[in-house]
Design an enzyme around this catalytic site. Structure first.
Site, mmCIF file in Angstrom:
data_model
loop_
_atom_site.group_PDB
_atom_site.id
_atom_site.type_symbol
_atom_site.label_atom_id
_atom_site.label_comp_id
_atom_site.label_asym_id
_atom_site.label_seq_id
_atom_site.Cartn_x
_atom_site.Cartn_y
_atom_site.Cartn_z
ATOM 1 N N HIS A 45 0.814 -1.206 0.000
ATOM 2 C CA HIS A 45 0.000 0.000 0.000
ATOM 3 C C HIS A 45 0.858 1.270 0.000
ATOM 4 O O HIS A 45 0.329 2.369 0.178
ATOM 5 C CB HIS A 45 -0.948 -0.006 1.197
ATOM 6 N N ASP A 175 -4.575 -2.887 12.133
ATOM 7 C CA ASP A 175 -4.970 -2.478 10.774
ATOM 8 C C ASP A 175 -5.256 -3.744 9.996
ATOM 9 O O ASP A 175 -4.335 -4.493 9.657
ATOM 10 C CB ASP A 175 -3.835 -1.677 10.131
ATOM 11 N N MET A 176 -6.524 -4.006 9.715
ATOM 12 C CA MET A 176 -6.850 -5.280 9.078
ATOM 13 C C MET A 176 -7.947 -5.124 8.041
ATOM 14 O O MET A 176 -8.850 -4.297 8.186
ATOM 15 C CB MET A 176 -7.274 -6.313 10.122
#
Length: 335
Positions: A45, A175-176
């Site tokens: 990302h 963060d998933m």
């Protein structure tokens, strides 16, 4: 893999942003967020996502001149329109406004409609935690996750972030995605021709597999917790679209470079008037110390809290240089 200093990565990304037409301030912020994401080891990302970002600017899905505008407010919650601007810039500004609201009211929320892919959602958890805030945020996505009981991509993998601040800066940041692996992670494993550490979805025959390319090919990522992740994805999408007045997953384009108009939620809680910081830190330290005392199944894999590996990779990459894909590195350095 090539390693470059953080300052060089940031500078190259900023110049690439400026060439795409971003105003100077937005170019600096977006480039910093891309660079920090890569620095923290979230390569899928960070820099690796830049070619898709560039394609979306060039095809008009992202308006580089747009800025978010407030459309409604009541108490400590506000509704904003992202005007299809740069996703990570919109999200950063939305979280910053959420922090301001929580400082004034104890709790704050921003519902953001009509935005774009925010890249690493965890960036906004770290942003809030650095400001001393507890936080949650999430985004919907295009339909790339089958609801439990179907092979048809119906839900989004809807990244969900929870942040817990710590005085020493070693924040806990979960963060998933709602899929076992985000599609960015699947792409990274497929490019390396490396098997996933655990099954991440189904192949074309309907069998659970660790083959990332096979999962990508049939768009059958595995929801976290099976039906539980499926249900969580659904309600996150509903809350995001309903509170922001924006688009739901089923209304977003299925072509990744046309995925625009996402709905996002940002929540923050300021604990300053509830408890002394040393009390909160004592509680956090006790919980994490207890976690670290657990005996790992693999002595080479210590038990870590969410965000701990990020801190390790951040230190390592700042010391050794940021790993970058040579082809993408050449691409962003070519005027």
């Amino acid at each position: 893999m090539l390693r470059v200093p953080f300052a060089d990565l940031y500078a190259a990304l900023e110049q690439a942003m400026l060439r795409l037409g971003l105003p100077s301030e937005a170019a600096q912020l977006s480039a910093r967020l891309f660079a920090e994401t890569t620095r923290d080891g979230i390569y899928s990302h960070g820099l690796n996502r830049f070619p898709r970002f560039e394609a979306m600017v060039l095809n008009g899905s992202i308006d580089v001149q747009a800025r978010p505008t407030r459309t409604a407010a009541f108490g400590s919650i506000e509704r904003w329109n992202g005007n299809r601007g740069v996703g990570n810039v919109n999200a950063h500004l939305a979280m910053q406004r959420t922090i301001e609201l929580s400082r004034a009211n104890g709790i704050g929320a921003v519902a953001l409609a009509n935005s774009n892919h925010w890249m690493r959602g965890g960036a906004f958890g770290w942003q809030a935690a650095d400001a001393g805030m507890f936080a949650m945020c999430w985004s919907n996505t295009l339909a790339n996750l089958p609801a439990w009981g179907t092979a048809v991509p119906t839900l989004g993998n809807n990244p969900f972030v929870i942040a817990v601040p710590r005085a020493n800066g070693e924040h806990v940041v979960l963060d998933m995605a709602m899929s076992q692996f985000s599609y960015g992670a699947l792409a990274s494993y497929a490019k390396r021709n490396q098997p996933l550490p655990v099954p991440g979805g189904f192949d074309s025959e309907g069998h659970l597999t660790q083959d990332a390319a096979a999962i990508e090919a049939c768009q059958r990522a595995l929801p976290i917790g099976y039906w539980k992740g499926s249900g969580l994805s659904l309600v996150l999408d509903m809350i995001g679209a309903m509170l922001s007045g924006g688009l739901a997953t089923h209304q977003l384009a299925l072509e990744p470079t046309l995925e625009t108009g996402q709905s996002q939620i940002f929540l923050a809680i300021d604990p300053a008037n509830l408890a002394a910081s040393n009390e909160l830190n004592h509680i956090a330290d006790g919980i994490l110390e207890h976690l670290h005392q657990a005996t790992p199944l693999d002595s080479n894999e210590p038990i870590r809290y969410p965000g701990e590996q990020t801190l390790h990779l951040r230190e390592e990459n700042l010391r050794l240089g940021i790993p970058v894909d040579p082809d993408i590195w050449r691409q962003i350095n070519t005027p």
